[in-house]
Design an enzyme around this catalytic site. Sequence first.
Site, mmCIF file in Angstrom:
data_model
loop_
_atom_site.group_PDB
_atom_site.id
_atom_site.type_symbol
_atom_site.label_atom_id
_atom_site.label_comp_id
_atom_site.label_asym_id
_atom_site.label_seq_id
_atom_site.Cartn_x
_atom_site.Cartn_y
_atom_site.Cartn_z
ATOM 1 N N SER A 64 0.821 -1.210 0.000
ATOM 2 C CA SER A 64 0.000 0.000 0.000
ATOM 3 C C SER A 64 0.856 1.261 0.000
ATOM 4 C CB SER A 64 -0.863 -0.024 1.266
ATOM 5 O OG SER A 64 -1.552 1.189 1.385
ATOM 6 N N GLU A 100 2.171 -0.079 12.004
ATOM 7 C CA GLU A 100 2.699 1.278 11.828
ATOM 8 C C GLU A 100 2.184 2.268 12.872
ATOM 9 O OE1 GLU A 100 3.217 -0.713 9.395
ATOM 10 O OE2 GLU A 100 5.035 0.094 8.495
ATOM 11 N N TYR A 124 -0.959 2.717 13.772
ATOM 12 C CA TYR A 124 -2.304 3.227 13.515
ATOM 13 C C TYR A 124 -3.295 2.654 14.543
ATOM 14 C CZ TYR A 124 -0.703 5.375 9.160
ATOM 15 O OH TYR A 124 -0.059 6.164 8.245
ATOM 16 N N ARG A 143 -2.271 -6.595 8.279
ATOM 17 C CA ARG A 143 -0.889 -6.090 8.390
ATOM 18 C C ARG A 143 -0.554 -5.926 9.854
ATOM 19 N NH1 ARG A 143 1.684 -1.392 5.144
ATOM 20 N NH2 ARG A 143 3.840 -1.522 5.838
ATOM 21 N N HIS A 203 5.090 4.916 13.110
ATOM 22 C CA HIS A 203 5.534 6.146 12.450
ATOM 23 C C HIS A 203 6.297 7.065 13.400
ATOM 24 C CE1 HIS A 203 4.016 5.247 8.611
ATOM 25 N NE2 HIS A 203 2.745 5.404 8.877
ATOM 26 N N ALA A 209 6.681 -1.786 -2.426
ATOM 27 C CA ALA A 209 5.745 -0.706 -2.754
ATOM 28 C C ALA A 209 6.429 0.280 -3.691
ATOM 29 C CB ALA A 209 5.261 -0.048 -1.471
ATOM 30 N N GLN A 215 12.134 11.054 -2.064
ATOM 31 C CA GLN A 215 12.038 12.449 -2.476
ATOM 32 C C GLN A 215 10.776 12.792 -3.261
ATOM 33 O OE1 GLN A 215 16.644 12.610 -3.253
ATOM 34 N NE2 GLN A 215 15.748 14.537 -3.869
ATOM 35 N N CYS A 232 7.755 9.535 -8.603
ATOM 36 C CA CYS A 232 9.012 8.840 -8.343
ATOM 37 C C CYS A 232 10.161 9.618 -8.951
ATOM 38 C CB CYS A 232 8.957 7.440 -8.939
ATOM 39 S SG CYS A 232 10.545 6.600 -8.789
ATOM 40 N N ARG A 268 25.747 29.943 7.012
ATOM 41 C CA ARG A 268 25.563 31.343 7.379
ATOM 42 C C ARG A 268 24.163 31.579 7.959
ATOM 43 N NH1 ARG A 268 26.940 33.956 1.809
ATOM 44 N NH2 ARG A 268 25.321 32.443 1.367
ATOM 45 N N GLY A 285 20.747 21.321 -13.867
ATOM 46 C CA GLY A 285 21.558 22.333 -13.201
ATOM 47 C C GLY A 285 22.032 23.420 -14.146
HETATM 48 P P1 NAP Z 1 22.520 23.662 -1.359
HETATM 49 O O1 NAP Z 1 21.583 22.695 -0.795
HETATM 50 O O2 NAP Z 1 22.013 24.809 -2.113
HETATM 51 O O3 NAP Z 1 23.434 24.170 -0.166
HETATM 52 C C1 NAP Z 1 24.433 25.094 -0.341
HETATM 53 C C2 NAP Z 1 25.037 25.454 1.006
HETATM 54 O O4 NAP Z 1 26.035 26.405 0.787
HETATM 55 C C3 NAP Z 1 24.054 26.035 1.954
HETATM 56 O O5 NAP Z 1 24.283 25.467 3.226
HETATM 57 C C4 NAP Z 1 24.372 27.513 1.956
HETATM 58 O O6 NAP Z 1 24.138 27.944 3.277
HETATM 59 C C5 NAP Z 1 25.827 27.556 1.569
HETATM 60 N N1 NAP Z 1 26.172 28.709 0.737
HETATM 61 C C6 NAP Z 1 25.482 29.255 -0.290
HETATM 62 N N2 NAP Z 1 26.159 30.288 -0.809
HETATM 63 C C7 NAP Z 1 27.294 30.401 -0.119
HETATM 64 C C8 NAP Z 1 28.382 31.296 -0.183
HETATM 65 N N3 NAP Z 1 28.452 32.268 -1.078
HETATM 66 N N4 NAP Z 1 29.373 31.124 0.709
HETATM 67 C C9 NAP Z 1 29.335 30.161 1.627
HETATM 68 N N5 NAP Z 1 28.325 29.288 1.736
HETATM 69 C C10 NAP Z 1 27.317 29.414 0.867
HETATM 70 O O7 NAP Z 1 23.543 22.966 -2.311
HETATM 71 P P2 NAP Z 1 24.348 21.626 -2.150
HETATM 72 O O8 NAP Z 1 24.599 21.235 -0.755
HETATM 73 O O9 NAP Z 1 25.522 21.822 -3.034
HETATM 74 O O10 NAP Z 1 23.416 20.566 -2.758
HETATM 75 C C11 NAP Z 1 23.003 20.682 -4.086
HETATM 76 C C12 NAP Z 1 21.691 19.998 -4.246
HETATM 77 O O11 NAP Z 1 21.859 18.605 -4.255
HETATM 78 C C13 NAP Z 1 20.781 20.338 -3.095
HETATM 79 O O12 NAP Z 1 19.840 21.294 -3.478
HETATM 80 C C14 NAP Z 1 20.174 19.090 -2.733
HETATM 81 O O13 NAP Z 1 18.794 19.086 -3.014
HETATM 82 C C15 NAP Z 1 20.827 18.016 -3.583
HETATM 83 N N6 NAP Z 1 21.265 17.015 -2.667
HETATM 84 C C16 NAP Z 1 20.343 16.444 -1.906
HETATM 85 C C17 NAP Z 1 20.707 15.542 -0.995
HETATM 86 C C18 NAP Z 1 19.666 14.891 -0.125
HETATM 87 O O14 NAP Z 1 19.999 14.421 0.899
HETATM 88 N N7 NAP Z 1 18.413 14.852 -0.490
HETATM 89 C C19 NAP Z 1 22.015 15.187 -0.847
HETATM 90 C C20 NAP Z 1 22.962 15.791 -1.652
HETATM 91 C C21 NAP Z 1 22.571 16.733 -2.562
HETATM 92 P P3 NAP Z 1 24.227 29.442 3.758
HETATM 93 O O15 NAP Z 1 23.828 30.286 2.590
HETATM 94 O O16 NAP Z 1 23.315 29.518 4.935
HETATM 95 O O17 NAP Z 1 25.661 29.608 4.144
HETATM 96 FE FE1 SF4 Z 2 11.857 5.048 -4.677
HETATM 97 FE FE2 SF4 Z 2 11.095 6.791 -6.456
HETATM 98 FE FE3 SF4 Z 2 10.223 7.035 -3.969
HETATM 99 FE FE4 SF4 Z 2 12.764 7.557 -4.532
HETATM 100 S S1 SF4 Z 2 10.982 8.659 -5.252
HETATM 101 S S2 SF4 Z 2 11.963 6.285 -2.851
HETATM 102 S S3 SF4 Z 2 13.181 6.091 -6.136
HETATM 103 S S4 SF4 Z 2 9.782 5.380 -5.363
#
Ligand code: NAP
Ligand code: SF4
Length: 672
Positions: free
Chosen positions: A26, A165, A167, A215, A253, A311, A340, A354, A560, A649
């Site tokens: 589910s 879970e 519930y 379940r 949960h 699922a 995500q 997804c 920051r 990007g």
């Molecule tokens: P981000 O999420 O945009 O983070 C950038 C970091 O840099 C922030 O902490 C920001 O904080 C800092 N920053 C921004 N401008 C700055 C500057 N001029 N000087 C110093 N610090 C600065 O980017 P990212 O960490 O590179 O990740 C890229 C993307 O990949 C993210 O948006 C994320 O969604 C994705 N990602 C996701 C995951 C996940 O776990 N879901 C894991 C890895 C990557 P301050 O501005 O507060 O300093």
């Molecule tokens: Fe799996 Fe897609 Fe959900 Fe990520 S978003 S956990 S790849 S089903």
Amino acid sequence: MTHYPHLLAPLDLGFTTLKNRVLMGSMHTGLEETRDWNRVAEFYAARARGGVALMVTGGMAPNAEGGVFPGAAGLFSDRDIANHKIVTDRVHDAGGKIAMQILHAGRYAYSKDCVAPSPVKSPISPFPPRALDEAGIEQQITDMVTAARRAREAGYDGVEVMGSEGYFLNQFLVTHTNKREDRWGGSYENRMRLPVEVVRRVREAVGPDFIVIYRLSMIDLIPDGSTWEEVVQLARAIEAAGATILNTGIGWHEARIPTIATSVPRRAFTWVTKKLMGEVGIPVITSNRINTPQVGEDVLADGCADMVSMARPFLADPDFVAKAQAGRADVIAPCIACNQACLDHTFSMKIASCLVNPKAAHETELVMTPSSKSVGIVGAGPAGLAAALAAAERGMSVTVFDREKEIGGQLNMAKQVPGKEEFWGLVDYYRAAVAEAGITLELGAEATPDDLAGFDEVIIATGVIPRDPQIDGQDMPHVLSYIDVLRGKAKVGQKVAIIGAGGIGFDVADYLVTDDSPTEDLAEWLEEWGVGDPEEVRGGLRPEGPQPDPAIRQVTLLQRKAQKLGKGLGKTTGWIHRAALKMKNVEMVGGVNYERIDGAGLHISFGEARENPTLIEADTIVLCAGQLPQRSLADALEAKGIKAHVIGGADVAAELDAKRAIDQGTRLVAGL
Ligand code: NAP
Ligand code: SF4
């Protein structure tokens, strides 16, 4: 040759036979709430066509107070029956079977009208529940039984009674939430009366030839959770009450232990279900972090269950079973357990989809019509690859260029992070799918405008470049980019300051404090999070709590912004990243100004007045300050008058993630 002989074997339930051992568990997609029943039907029919034996719908509320949120879908009237019948007919036409989940949320209902055995508020809801009186309990039973009867009328092949879970039904089982002293509380006999009574009366109402799945929470992962003896006692009573199949629930949960996130080892909890094998006569299903046919096959071959539930893998690829049957597991789009686009959407009141398959739950809208165009794509990261596969699906002739010798782009960095091992499988999948689709790859050389001149459509997916934070001293040799670190090229010292606490800052911190990834070692992972054998410790919680391995470096993570670090991480997974780093004593500091870097480390101050100057002693400083679009090729093409679509990007770098990149690439191509 039969592929996956255990997984693909039929399961005889007496009055009906399931064609294989795969259940689509589910999921709350939010589709039913759109009231677009054609869309709901197409979602399930696509999965039925893909060969799954039995599907369970998202939770349907038996009444208003039991809904997960006000307005949650249910089966309340004759008109609802007709709507649900659109779904069941379409599934049956596609050769599938479908059961409706009856979900009463109890105190987890996001509503001031929520009800529970006792007025004990949940830590994950702002609403204190109203304790039900005897008549109130009877009414809830009646409503659940009515929902089951209507499900049968609506053409479902069965129901799943949601008893896990944390519930409503689960809330009666444990003293943590059931403080009653009447016949519904006190002894375990009394506490399990409600779930058993519900199953007994549901069976009475639907007759013998209807699937009733229960379940059952096999490991609660909360204080005062059920003992293993109680789990077995309940399982036997549920069987006697008339259930056809027992499904596994893992953790409430509100549990503070991850149960489905990507850092949870594959099949991390199948050993729990295995304990129930032989204790009951009806088939038992296991679940959680099973995402490939081989893992499913191994789970069954090891005697952990009679059937596996997956699922999210069916969001990632509706044809999971058909591809397994054809021996083509390599082209199954893998669920990387990121949450995500599925759970994070659900908890943001958005339709689930997804990350790797944006068509999931958008089957009627994101349609790939045939086209004979040629398309040149620059960049073999998630955006470019998604665009390439979508284009190939439309019949376009596709060439992908990348300056690297390998496809995958930033996914190749993500896969280095402990707990993100699933990204290896995602890159492997892209490699196989690209080959299968006949896409031409031009790797290892920069694409030029001349290379792109002859295509009908040009797509630029060149990704990002790291942002330059312009900190005094950042050119010193002990200052590294996250790319140097995650590619394993640079030597990192023992005391590290990380500048930037976005997704990448968190990932780099995890990478630098972890020696061997516990995701690859189940025993170590269970110890790290404090999970024990429910036969030895009530609810499966070890009294000593989490016991992580010590960090291999001393790390300070900085940003920051004055807010809590990690606020922008995934809605359902951010807490896991924060908890994991806290367990490794990573210091998290917000609200800083970066003053300068020198041989001693990183000098910071706080607030607008640049007060409280502080030295973060560090022998390595890693820059994770976000990214900017890599647009040089896009700009060169524009200068030459070659029209190009810019995605991922290279289009917008801020808050870029693979979800947005893949979605944008797929949607762009669908509209070309
Ligand atoms: P981000 O999420 O945009 O983070 C950038 C970091 O840099 C922030 O902490 C920001 O904080 C800092 N920053 C921004 N401008 C700055 C500057 N001029 N000087 C110093 N610090 C600065 O980017 P990212 O960490 O590179 O990740 C890229 C993307 O990949 C993210 O948006 C994320 O969604 C994705 N990602 C996701 C995951 C996940 O776990 N879901 C894991 C890895 C990557 P301050 O501005 O507060 O300093
Ligand atoms: Fe799996 Fe897609 Fe959900 Fe990520 S978003 S956990 S790849 S089903």
